[in-house]
Write a protein that holds these residues in place. Structure first.
Motif, PDB file in Angstrom:
ATOM      1  N   ASP A  28      -1.737   3.626  -2.746  1.00 65.96           N
ATOM      2  CA  ASP A  28      -1.591   2.930  -1.478  1.00 65.96           C
ATOM      3  C   ASP A  28      -2.759   3.358  -0.584  1.00 65.96           C
ATOM      4  O   ASP A  28      -3.179   4.521  -0.635  1.00 65.96           O
ATOM      5  CB  ASP A  28      -0.258   3.315  -0.815  1.00 65.96           C
ATOM      6  N   PRO A  29      -3.296   2.468   0.223  1.00 68.51           N
ATOM      7  CA  PRO A  29      -4.413   2.854   1.101  1.00 68.51           C
ATOM      8  C   PRO A  29      -4.104   4.051   1.987  1.00 68.51           C
ATOM      9  O   PRO A  29      -5.014   4.792   2.373  1.00 68.51           O
ATOM     10  CB  PRO A  29      -4.651   1.587   1.933  1.00 68.51           C
ATOM     11  N   ASN A  30      -2.816   4.251   2.312  1.00 70.88           N
ATOM     12  CA  ASN A  30      -2.435   5.381   3.165  1.00 70.88           C
ATOM     13  C   ASN A  30      -2.109   6.637   2.380  1.00 70.88           C
ATOM     14  O   ASN A  30      -1.749   7.664   2.975  1.00 70.88           O
ATOM     15  CB  ASN A  30      -1.239   4.997   4.034  1.00 70.88           C
ATOM     16  N   LYS A  79      -7.851   5.029   2.116  1.00 70.04           N
ATOM     17  CA  LYS A  79      -8.492   3.953   2.865  1.00 70.04           C
ATOM     18  C   LYS A  79      -9.780   4.391   3.561  1.00 70.04           C
ATOM     19  O   LYS A  79     -10.606   3.552   3.934  1.00 70.04           O
ATOM     20  CB  LYS A  79      -7.524   3.379   3.898  1.00 70.04           C
ATOM     21  N   ASP A  80      -9.957   5.696   3.724  1.00 74.99           N
ATOM     22  CA  ASP A  80     -11.173   6.199   4.358  1.00 74.99           C
ATOM     23  C   ASP A  80     -12.325   6.362   3.376  1.00 74.99           C
ATOM     24  O   ASP A  80     -13.476   6.558   3.790  1.00 74.99           O
ATOM     25  CB  ASP A  80     -10.890   7.534   5.050  1.00 74.99           C
ATOM     26  N   GLY A  83     -12.386   0.979   0.274  1.00 72.33           N
ATOM     27  CA  GLY A  83     -11.915  -0.127   1.086  1.00 72.33           C
ATOM     28  C   GLY A  83     -11.398  -1.329   0.325  1.00 72.33           C
ATOM     29  O   GLY A  83     -10.850  -2.257   0.916  1.00 72.33           O
ATOM     30  N   LYS A  84     -11.566  -1.325  -0.990  1.00 74.24           N
ATOM     31  CA  LYS A  84     -11.138  -2.497  -1.763  1.00 74.24           C
ATOM     32  C   LYS A  84     -10.780  -2.104  -3.185  1.00 74.24           C
ATOM     33  O   LYS A  84     -11.116  -1.001  -3.656  1.00 74.24           O
ATOM     34  CB  LYS A  84     -12.250  -3.542  -1.780  1.00 74.24           C
TER      35      LYS A  84
END
Length: 236
Positions: A28-30, A79-80, A83-84
């Motif tokens: 998950d991005p987080n 996410k940092d 980005g994709k």
């Protein structure tokens, strides 16, 4: 999302040189980068080695290089750094310290330099009562330096150590300043004997890489320069 963790591997028992291995991981991005590394170890390759403990940015165990920057895997969000979908995140061990295996480094030299500055209170007077009391203003002079968790991110980020491996390094100097600036301490001379040397505080060139790498927001470069000023003032 799916990312590719490009991890530097090295097993001294079987490898002559380090190499990179890629792992596709669903995250998950987080999520924290540490979560991704744990998924690799738990579900893809149990031989992957890295340090971790609290997973909350307190113990400093999981310092490593992430996309060329130094920091803690537990404080770096996916996410940092990605980005994709399909983005590659490169993970390497800390620099300037010998690699023991994969992302684990031998911190012996780092801690020897740390101990050299006597990172503890030295006092030649008896305390009045149970505590050596100081004011809030006196404490604030060095307050940020007490946040150091000895993760060695600043040590890895320091470009001076590329050419001068004997340099004592930013973490040790910051811990020296922590006590040099403490109103209760009287160990100035012992620490200056270590800091005012060719491998002590003077090699620092104010690159600010250490300050940027610090996961605890310590004003490292400022504290190093303040230490230099203390020494110059002492010399008159």
């Amino acid at each position: 999302m799916n990312i590719i963790l490009k991890i530097q591997r090295f097993n001294p028992d079987t490898d002559k040189e380090p190499y990179f291995q890629e792992f596709s991981v669903e995250v998950d991005p987080n999520d924290r980068l540490l979560d991704g590394l744990m998924k690799v170890k738990q579900f893809q390759d149990g031989s992957l080695c890295f340090r971790k403990s609290c997973a909350h940015g307190v113990c400093g165990s999981d310092g490593m290089r992430i996309n060329g920057s130094d920091g803690l895997a537990c404080k770096t969000l996916v996410k940092d750094v990605a980005g994709k979908d399909g983005e590659v995140v490169t993970v390497e061990p800390l620099a300037h310290l010998p690699v023991q295996r994969d992302l684990i480094v031998d911190q012996t030299d780092f801690f020897e330099k740390y101990r050299a500055v006597k990172p503890f209170l030295i006092s030649d007077t008896e305390s009045e009562g149970k505590e050596r009391v100081q004011s809030q203003d006196e404490r604030m002079v060095f307050d940020d330096t007490t946040n150091c968790i000895l993760c060695a991110s600043c040590y890895s980020a320091c470009p001076v150590l590329d050419d001068e491996p004997a340099f004592i390094g930013p973490a040790a100097i910051v811990q020296a300043y922590r006590f040099l600036a403490d109103s209760r301490d009287s160990g100035t001379r012992e620490r200056f004997d270590v800091l005012d040397t060719p491998n002590g505080v003077w090699p620092c060139e104010n690159h600010f890489k250490c300050t940027k790498a610090c996961p605890r927001s310590i004003m490292i470069t400022k504290r190093i320069n303040q230490t230099k000023q203390m020494i110059k003032k002492d010399k008159g």
